[in-house]
Motif scaffolding. Sequence first.
Motif, mmCIF file in Angstrom:
data_model
loop_
_atom_site.group_PDB
_atom_site.id
_atom_site.type_symbol
_atom_site.label_atom_id
_atom_site.label_comp_id
_atom_site.label_asym_id
_atom_site.label_seq_id
_atom_site.Cartn_x
_atom_site.Cartn_y
_atom_site.Cartn_z
ATOM 1 N N GLU A 48 1.774 13.245 -1.176
ATOM 2 C CA GLU A 48 1.012 13.964 -2.192
ATOM 3 C C GLU A 48 1.464 15.422 -2.282
ATOM 4 O O GLU A 48 1.580 15.986 -3.383
ATOM 5 C CB GLU A 48 -0.480 13.873 -1.887
ATOM 6 C CG GLU A 48 -1.074 12.471 -2.037
ATOM 7 C CD GLU A 48 -0.680 11.506 -0.916
ATOM 8 O OE1 GLU A 48 -0.746 10.279 -1.143
ATOM 9 O OE2 GLU A 48 -0.309 11.974 0.188
ATOM 10 N N ARG A 51 2.504 1.829 -3.460
ATOM 11 C CA ARG A 51 1.564 2.358 -4.446
ATOM 12 C C ARG A 51 1.274 3.834 -4.204
ATOM 13 O O ARG A 51 1.078 4.599 -5.153
ATOM 14 C CB ARG A 51 0.274 1.536 -4.405
ATOM 15 C CG ARG A 51 0.472 0.109 -4.901
ATOM 16 C CD ARG A 51 -0.695 -0.789 -4.579
ATOM 17 N NE ARG A 51 -0.380 -2.177 -4.910
ATOM 18 C CZ ARG A 51 -1.138 -3.224 -4.575
ATOM 19 N NH1 ARG A 51 -2.265 -3.027 -3.887
ATOM 20 N NH2 ARG A 51 -0.777 -4.451 -4.917
ATOM 21 N N ARG A 52 1.286 4.231 -2.956
ATOM 22 C CA ARG A 52 1.042 5.638 -2.639
ATOM 23 C C ARG A 52 2.182 6.513 -3.156
ATOM 24 O O ARG A 52 1.948 7.609 -3.693
ATOM 25 C CB ARG A 52 0.880 5.800 -1.131
ATOM 26 C CG ARG A 52 0.513 7.219 -0.717
ATOM 27 C CD ARG A 52 0.309 7.335 0.773
ATOM 28 N NE ARG A 52 0.274 8.731 1.166
ATOM 29 C CZ ARG A 52 0.794 9.215 2.282
ATOM 30 N NH1 ARG A 52 1.384 8.413 3.145
ATOM 31 N NH2 ARG A 52 0.721 10.496 2.565
ATOM 32 N N LEU A 53 3.418 6.051 -3.007
ATOM 33 C CA LEU A 53 4.547 6.825 -3.515
ATOM 34 C C LEU A 53 4.464 6.949 -5.030
ATOM 35 O O LEU A 53 4.646 8.041 -5.589
ATOM 36 C CB LEU A 53 5.870 6.169 -3.109
ATOM 37 C CG LEU A 53 7.131 6.842 -3.652
ATOM 38 C CD1 LEU A 53 7.287 8.252 -3.107
ATOM 39 C CD2 LEU A 53 8.383 6.010 -3.342
ATOM 40 N N THR A 98 0.834 -1.210 0.000
ATOM 41 C CA THR A 98 0.000 0.000 0.000
ATOM 42 C C THR A 98 0.861 1.249 0.000
ATOM 43 O O THR A 98 0.591 2.227 -0.724
ATOM 44 C CB THR A 98 -0.941 -0.007 1.214
ATOM 45 O OG1 THR A 98 -1.796 -1.158 1.145
ATOM 46 C CG2 THR A 98 -1.790 1.248 1.261
ATOM 47 N N ASN A 99 1.925 1.234 0.777
ATOM 48 C CA ASN A 99 2.833 2.368 0.856
ATOM 49 C C ASN A 99 3.554 2.593 -0.472
ATOM 50 O O ASN A 99 3.717 3.731 -0.927
ATOM 51 C CB ASN A 99 3.842 2.121 1.976
ATOM 52 C CG ASN A 99 4.523 3.378 2.452
ATOM 53 O OD1 ASN A 99 3.945 4.455 2.452
ATOM 54 N ND2 ASN A 99 5.763 3.238 2.876
ATOM 55 N N ALA A 154 1.823 6.800 -6.895
ATOM 56 C CA ALA A 154 0.686 7.654 -7.257
ATOM 57 C C ALA A 154 1.031 9.127 -7.116
ATOM 58 O O ALA A 154 0.574 9.967 -7.902
ATOM 59 C CB ALA A 154 -0.530 7.306 -6.403
ATOM 60 N N ALA A 155 1.848 9.465 -6.117
ATOM 61 C CA ALA A 155 2.215 10.865 -5.883
ATOM 62 C C ALA A 155 3.027 11.436 -7.037
ATOM 63 O O ALA A 155 3.046 12.654 -7.247
ATOM 64 C CB ALA A 155 2.998 10.984 -4.577
ATOM 65 N N ASP A 171 3.885 13.957 3.939
ATOM 66 C CA ASP A 171 2.754 14.035 3.019
ATOM 67 C C ASP A 171 3.289 13.844 1.597
ATOM 68 O O ASP A 171 3.769 14.791 0.962
ATOM 69 C CB ASP A 171 2.068 15.396 3.173
ATOM 70 C CG ASP A 171 0.797 15.525 2.355
ATOM 71 O OD1 ASP A 171 0.649 14.798 1.361
ATOM 72 O OD2 ASP A 171 -0.053 16.384 2.708
#
Length: 427
Positions: free
Chosen positions: A246, A37-39, A34-35, A41-42, A244
């Motif tokens: 994003e 994928r978040r990076l 999950t982590n 996506a940013a 953060d």
Amino acid sequence: MAEKKVPFNLAQVQEITRTYPTPFHIYDEEGIRTNARRLKAAFSWAPEFKEYFAVKATPNPYLLALLKEEGFGADCSSLAELYLAQAAGIGGEEIMFSSNATPANEYQAAVDMGAVINLDDISHIEYLTEHVGMPEMISFRYNPGPLMAGGNDIIGYPEEAKYGLTKEQILQAYPMAKAKGATRFGLHTMVISNELSPDGFVTTAKMMFDLIGEIYEKTGIRMELVDFGGGIGVPYRPEQEAVDLEYVGEGVRRAYEEMIFAKGLAPLKITMECGRMITGPYGYLVATALHKKEIYKNYVGLDACMANLMRPALYGSYHHITVLGKEGLPCDHVYDVTGSLCENNDKFAVDRELPEINRGDVVVIHDAGAHGHAMGFNYNGKLRSAELLLRPDHSVKLIRRAETLADHFATLDFPGAALDMSSILKK
């Protein structure tokens, strides 16, 4: 204040320890994915984005293969790390080889794998050319010196760090590499570590974009790739906030539009080499309380020691502690939580307020998923622990067995029969 939680309970750990006794490191696969994928996506706005996971943080091929599935490459700095990446199916320019004081055979291995070579010093141009040859793609590591204010206990101040080239050397290095046959170029830096201020990363991006423009203006050489390094920190303390991502991604996007795209220097591949923030919060050192001692202070002695996690001893770092099954009890006791090494700094916590701990309690040390097992050692004959992977269905996979005495003695070649290892190891 954020609540530090673990992805398992006491009953689950008790079941795990039927097969794998404490101490052990356990990694939460779902949290890591999950982590990751978040990076990504940013930075999904970027023409091309690549995260080279810093292998040194958690050098286990199971985790590298997991991250490869998420689209990550590997940041390597040694021969062993190159081979670990290769074992995980990562190769070619999916590898960034950033090293210092590097022997020729390691450069050769990196070139043979097709990795991007990131040179740490201007003198390495001649060394690389002499021993290996100049590859088509070459990168240089930039050290901005006192222009980058601040420092910390891990990486220090840039002007005092052993890494990278000065700006003057950077402007000399690219034409030199081009003259020796390089045709594609990258620029790299790594000036902060374990940083929680998001603005610091945007500032780093602007510094690099500005330098890319200056390199082009003065040498005519265009950058294909820029690597901002890693350095994104972990909120080790409950009162700290995670970076953060994003916000960082958007700040870098705006700078890219203004400083790269608008100046005709696009496309530029954006890369990073985070390690700590990817796996750090999703790894736990699980140990058992063996002893309690009450003298001038109150101590709890674990079956783990700084050979399993040396950050508190090395940096004075804080790692949160949970006593499984006692999460709801008041923290009305004060302990130094220690290991068994013959070193007084072998402590995971000093004067820590915790629930009452009894012998046999299971103690979980948080945020041990990076620079934990990786920094293990065998002082006092301590053996490094197992590594486990907690799957999304809560099953557990052994991804590195615990060391044994046979492993510890395997490299000894003691003459004569005075020390019969075979009889010792049978005990």
